[in-house]
Motif scaffolding. Structure first.
Motif, PDB file in Angstrom:
ATOM      1  N   GLY A 172       0.766  -1.226  -0.112  1.00  0.00           N
ATOM      2  CA  GLY A 172      -0.041   0.207   0.048  1.00  0.00           C
ATOM      3  C   GLY A 172       0.660   1.221  -0.052  1.00  0.00           C
ATOM      4  O   GLY A 172       0.259   2.333   0.007  1.00  0.00           O
ATOM      5  N   GLN A 173       2.241   1.184  -0.159  1.00  0.00           N
ATOM      6  CA  GLN A 173       2.796   2.318  -0.088  1.00  0.00           C
ATOM      7  C   GLN A 173       3.617   2.540  -1.369  1.00  0.00           C
ATOM      8  O   GLN A 173       3.523   1.686  -2.272  1.00  0.00           O
ATOM      9  CB  GLN A 173       4.165   2.187   1.045  1.00  0.00           C
ATOM     10  CG  GLN A 173       3.404   2.005   2.516  1.00  0.00           C
ATOM     11  CD  GLN A 173       4.643   2.474   3.538  1.00  0.00           C
ATOM     12  OE1 GLN A 173       5.464   2.402   3.186  1.00  0.00           O
ATOM     13  NE2 GLN A 173       4.192   2.698   4.764  1.00  0.00           N
ATOM     14  N   ILE A 174       4.375   3.717  -1.536  1.00  0.00           N
ATOM     15  CA  ILE A 174       5.216   3.878  -2.600  1.00  0.00           C
ATOM     16  C   ILE A 174       6.608   4.077  -2.092  1.00  0.00           C
ATOM     17  O   ILE A 174       6.993   4.823  -1.218  1.00  0.00           O
ATOM     18  CB  ILE A 174       4.736   5.524  -3.140  1.00  0.00           C
ATOM     19  CG1 ILE A 174       3.497   5.432  -3.826  1.00  0.00           C
ATOM     20  CG2 ILE A 174       5.832   5.853  -4.359  1.00  0.00           C
ATOM     21  CD1 ILE A 174       3.007   6.964  -4.183  1.00  0.00           C
ATOM     22  N   ARG A 179      -2.158   9.476  -6.716  1.00  0.00           N
ATOM     23  CA  ARG A 179      -3.553   9.275  -6.745  1.00  0.00           C
ATOM     24  C   ARG A 179      -3.947   7.777  -6.917  1.00  0.00           C
ATOM     25  O   ARG A 179      -4.599   7.196  -6.471  1.00  0.00           O
ATOM     26  CB  ARG A 179      -3.966  10.226  -7.775  1.00  0.00           C
ATOM     27  CG  ARG A 179      -5.549  10.878  -7.235  1.00  0.00           C
ATOM     28  CD  ARG A 179      -5.861  11.863  -8.275  1.00  0.00           C
ATOM     29  NE  ARG A 179      -6.200  11.258  -9.577  1.00  0.00           N
ATOM     30  CZ  ARG A 179      -6.438  12.170 -10.755  1.00  0.00           C
ATOM     31  NH1 ARG A 179      -6.111  13.308 -10.682  1.00  0.00           N
ATOM     32  NH2 ARG A 179      -6.494  11.337 -11.773  1.00  0.00           N
ATOM     33  N   LEU A 180      -3.228   7.140  -8.061  1.00  0.00           N
ATOM     34  CA  LEU A 180      -3.600   5.696  -8.250  1.00  0.00           C
ATOM     35  C   LEU A 180      -3.239   4.946  -7.227  1.00  0.00           C
ATOM     36  O   LEU A 180      -4.118   3.979  -7.020  1.00  0.00           O
ATOM     37  CB  LEU A 180      -3.049   5.403  -9.725  1.00  0.00           C
ATOM     38  CG  LEU A 180      -3.420   5.894 -10.934  1.00  0.00           C
ATOM     39  CD1 LEU A 180      -2.548   5.506 -12.047  1.00  0.00           C
ATOM     40  CD2 LEU A 180      -4.984   5.445 -11.194  1.00  0.00           C
ATOM     41  N   ASN A 181      -2.015   5.176  -6.558  1.00  0.00           N
ATOM     42  CA  ASN A 181      -1.618   4.252  -5.553  1.00  0.00           C
ATOM     43  C   ASN A 181      -2.663   4.189  -4.259  1.00  0.00           C
ATOM     44  O   ASN A 181      -3.165   3.192  -3.792  1.00  0.00           O
ATOM     45  CB  ASN A 181      -0.274   4.705  -4.921  1.00  0.00           C
ATOM     46  CG  ASN A 181       0.316   3.780  -4.131  1.00  0.00           C
ATOM     47  OD1 ASN A 181       0.610   2.635  -4.397  1.00  0.00           O
ATOM     48  ND2 ASN A 181       0.171   4.082  -2.628  1.00  0.00           N
ATOM     49  N   LEU A 240      -3.040   0.276  -4.583  1.00  0.00           N
ATOM     50  CA  LEU A 240      -1.936  -0.478  -4.925  1.00  0.00           C
ATOM     51  C   LEU A 240      -0.577  -0.329  -4.040  1.00  0.00           C
ATOM     52  O   LEU A 240      -0.663   0.310  -3.089  1.00  0.00           O
ATOM     53  CB  LEU A 240      -1.431   0.466  -6.288  1.00  0.00           C
ATOM     54  CG  LEU A 240      -2.430   0.458  -7.440  1.00  0.00           C
ATOM     55  CD1 LEU A 240      -2.030   1.287  -8.307  1.00  0.00           C
ATOM     56  CD2 LEU A 240      -2.646  -1.120  -8.006  1.00  0.00           C
ATOM     57  N   THR A 241       0.451  -1.108  -4.589  1.00  0.00           N
ATOM     58  CA  THR A 241       1.686  -0.631  -3.961  1.00  0.00           C
ATOM     59  C   THR A 241       2.672  -0.481  -5.213  1.00  0.00           C
ATOM     60  O   THR A 241       2.375  -1.074  -6.219  1.00  0.00           O
ATOM     61  CB  THR A 241       2.366  -2.310  -3.426  1.00  0.00           C
ATOM     62  OG1 THR A 241       1.184  -2.587  -2.320  1.00  0.00           O
ATOM     63  CG2 THR A 241       3.619  -1.997  -2.801  1.00  0.00           C
ATOM     64  N   SER A 242       3.278   0.588  -5.002  1.00  0.00           N
ATOM     65  CA  SER A 242       4.060   1.244  -6.149  1.00  0.00           C
ATOM     66  C   SER A 242       5.305   1.005  -5.667  1.00  0.00           C
ATOM     67  O   SER A 242       5.957   1.484  -4.659  1.00  0.00           O
ATOM     68  CB  SER A 242       3.711   2.568  -6.530  1.00  0.00           C
ATOM     69  OG  SER A 242       2.360   2.879  -6.499  1.00  0.00           O
ATOM     70  N   VAL A 243       6.476   0.938  -6.742  1.00  0.00           N
ATOM     71  CA  VAL A 243       7.692   0.912  -6.588  1.00  0.00           C
ATOM     72  C   VAL A 243       8.224   1.940  -7.862  1.00  0.00           C
ATOM     73  O   VAL A 243       7.768   1.728  -8.875  1.00  0.00           O
ATOM     74  CB  VAL A 243       8.619  -0.440  -7.090  1.00  0.00           C
ATOM     75  CG1 VAL A 243      10.164  -0.412  -6.739  1.00  0.00           C
ATOM     76  CG2 VAL A 243       8.003  -1.388  -5.895  1.00  0.00           C
ATOM     77  N   VAL A 244       8.822   3.175  -7.437  1.00  0.00           N
ATOM     78  CA  VAL A 244       9.223   3.930  -8.500  1.00  0.00           C
ATOM     79  C   VAL A 244      10.907   4.033  -8.287  1.00  0.00           C
ATOM     80  O   VAL A 244      11.530   4.180  -7.444  1.00  0.00           O
ATOM     81  CB  VAL A 244       8.713   5.270  -8.130  1.00  0.00           C
ATOM     82  CG1 VAL A 244       9.208   6.282  -9.019  1.00  0.00           C
ATOM     83  CG2 VAL A 244       7.330   5.385  -7.748  1.00  0.00           C
TER      84      VAL A 244
END
Lengths: 277, 259
Positions: free
Chosen positions: A40-42, A195-197, A202-206
């Motif tokens: 749930g985090q970026i 916003r999408l996360n 979601l879980t996001s990896v940048v």
């Protein structure tokens, strides 16, 4: 939407990378890295060019195999999965490539519809509605009939993002999402990722080397250098870090632990030396 | 001396490694073919771009080759008073050799190079990687339909090439040089054999179709993912498939046509 997004143990990290070593072409890229990506985090993964940030995404997605160590995604060890199981896992992971990787022979609409048509047997009417919803989420519903060649770089990435969320994944991997974008587009992308996360859970990896933009939205950040993790924590704690390395990277200083000069013989000696063949 | 041997050995190893990759690749593509049965539209779309778009070059070249055969054949046959056999000469030359071989060479230049460039560019722009990340196998979704479309298209194009070639020969022989029309067709009908000439010709072009399409899709898939890589892969496709077609033609002719 939530139905297919969580399958394993909800409390642990979604991705855990443990002691991964990886070398390519005789060059050591990772010499034992440990990274945890919380649900749930970026999570931002930063580092200068050539530190293997993209390689790391390929390892997480099972395109490459680590020489040592293990990578678990949602409780599954990626490199022990059969091809079929790996493909099942990949259906739950969206990847945003640096170039967008849109199919040049398909329209924007068909690009976003591609994963739906390949993996579901939904009637065309539902696919149409779903695609329009995904395109609306990135603000490009009006561009559905354009070809990828007619889009600007930022629009391409937004279409690719709509395609990445088409199957309602549990996680999105972003490969250098901000590189080469103008400030407005960058702002749009930064906002979209956050916003999408949050909206889709979601879980996001940048993966990025654009420090300001990335840290502005990241919950957690890792800094890589020389095949190791040299710093990690929240953006605030990284900013207060006393590691010379992290400071050089975050502030963009020309000299420091990463030297300005490529290793060479002593300057004076070299100038005074008689020319030899 | 040692260095020369080393380089020779390295080159040989590279060659065999590539040959092995090519065969494994063909194996995977063949395994992917059954998945096309429920989605045959993918193949039809590719037949449009590799087959239908090669029609113009095939029809124009076939006509001219037939016309030249008519002229050359007439000039030789008329010395023996055998110009009535012109129809046989034109038809056999086209069905047995020129139809399959020239259409395969043209196909390699027109469609094979386009296939290599298309797949190579998809690789260079991460489209194939992207597809794989979307859990879609590019060998099944991209390569297999193109390969199959190439295999289907070549015999059809070769048949068309021979047909318009015969018409070209007819136009020159009967229309311009005054060969008897009845003799032209009836001798052709009496001499050309369904199995010996037509089926063998179709078999030849089927083999050429497999080889040319295989080389084209493999070169594209194996290309270095850069613009230079795609460029040199395209050149290799044309060179290798032309050589393969001409070499195989000799072998196939030796196997098929002997008394």
């Amino acid at each position: 939407m939530a139905g297919n997004t969580r399958s394993g143990d909800d409390s642990g990290p979604l991705v855990s990378i443990e002691g991964v070593h990886f070398a390519r072409g005789g060059k050591m890229i990772f010499a034992g890295i440990d990274i945890e990506i919380a649900r749930g985090q970026i999570t931002a993964i930063m580092g200068p060019s050539g530190t293997g940030k993209t390689t790391l995404l390929q390892l997480i997605a099972g395109q490459l195999r680590p020489d040592q160590g293990a990578i678990h995604v949602d409780g599954l060890e990626v490199h022990r999965l059969s091809r079929g199981r790996l493909f099942d896992l990949r259906k739950r992971i969206g990847v945003l490539f640096q170039s967008g990787a849109l199919f040049t022979d398909l329209t924007v609409f068909d690009n976003v519809a591609f994963p739906l048509r390949e993996h579901t047997r939904l009637p065309e009417r539902f696919i149409r509605d779903l695609v329009l919803m995904k395109l609306e989420a990135v603000g490009l519903r009006g561009a559905r009939d354009l070809m990828p060649q007619q889009l600007s770089g930022g629009m391409k990435r937004r279409v690719a993002l709509a395609r990445a969320i088409a199957l309602d994944p549990m996680m999105i991997l972003y490969d250098e999402p901000f590189t080469g974008q103008d400030p407005i587009t960058m702002g749009v992308l930064v906002q979209l990722i956050r916003r999408l996360n949050d909206a889709l859970g979601l879980t996001s990896v940048v993966v990025s080397h654009d420090v300001q933009e990335t840290l502005a939205i990241a919950d957690q950040a890792y800094v890589l250098s020389g095949g190791k993790v040299v710093g990690h924590g929240t953006p605030e704690s990284l900013g207060a870090s006393d590691s010379a390395w992290v400071t050089q990277f975050l502030r963009g200083l020309p000299d420091g632990p990463v030297p300005f000069n490529y290793p060479a013989a002593d300057y004076l000696d070299e100038l005074m030396m008689a020319p030899t063949k | 001396m040692i260095e020369i041997l080393q380089r020779l050995g390295q080159a040989a190893l590279r060659f065999f490694a590539r040959l092995g990759r090519g065969h494994l690749f063909l194996g995977y593509v063949l395994l992917g073919l059954p998945s096309l049965i429920p989605r045959f539209s993918l193949v039809v779309v590719q037949m449009w771009s590799v087959g239908v778009r090669s029609l113009l070059i095939i029809v124009v070249s076939g006509t001219f080759v037939g016309m030249v055969l008519g002229l050359q054949g007439y000039n030789t046959l008329v010395r023996f008073g055998a110009e009535e056999s012109l129809g046989v000469v034109v038809a056999l030359a086209l069905l047995r050799e020129l139809g399959p071989v020239i259409s395969a060479l043209l196909f390699a230049g027109r469609a094979g190079s386009a296939l290599t460039a298309e797949i190579g560019l998809m690789k260079a722009t991460e489209q194939l990687d992207g597809m794989e990340m979307m859990a879609v196998d590019p060998l099944k979704r991209v390569v297999a339909p193109r390969f199959l479309a190439g295999v289907f298209s070549t015999p059809l194009l070769a048949a068309l090439f021979s047909a318009v070639g015969v018409l070209g020969g007819f136009f020159v022989g009967v229309g311009l040089l005054g060969v008897d029309e009845g003799a032209f067709w009836s001798q052709m009908q009496a001499t050309v054999d369904l199995y010996e000439d037509i089926v063998n010709g179709v078999l030849k072009s089927l083999v050429f179709g497999v080889v040319v399409s295989w080389i084209a899709v493999f070169e594209g898939f194996d290309a270095a993912p850069t613009s230079e890589g795609v460029g040199s892969a395209t050149t290799r496709t044309v060179v290798h498939s032309s050589l393969a077609v001409l070499g195989l033609d000799f072998i196939l002719t030796a196997l098929m046509f002997h008394e």
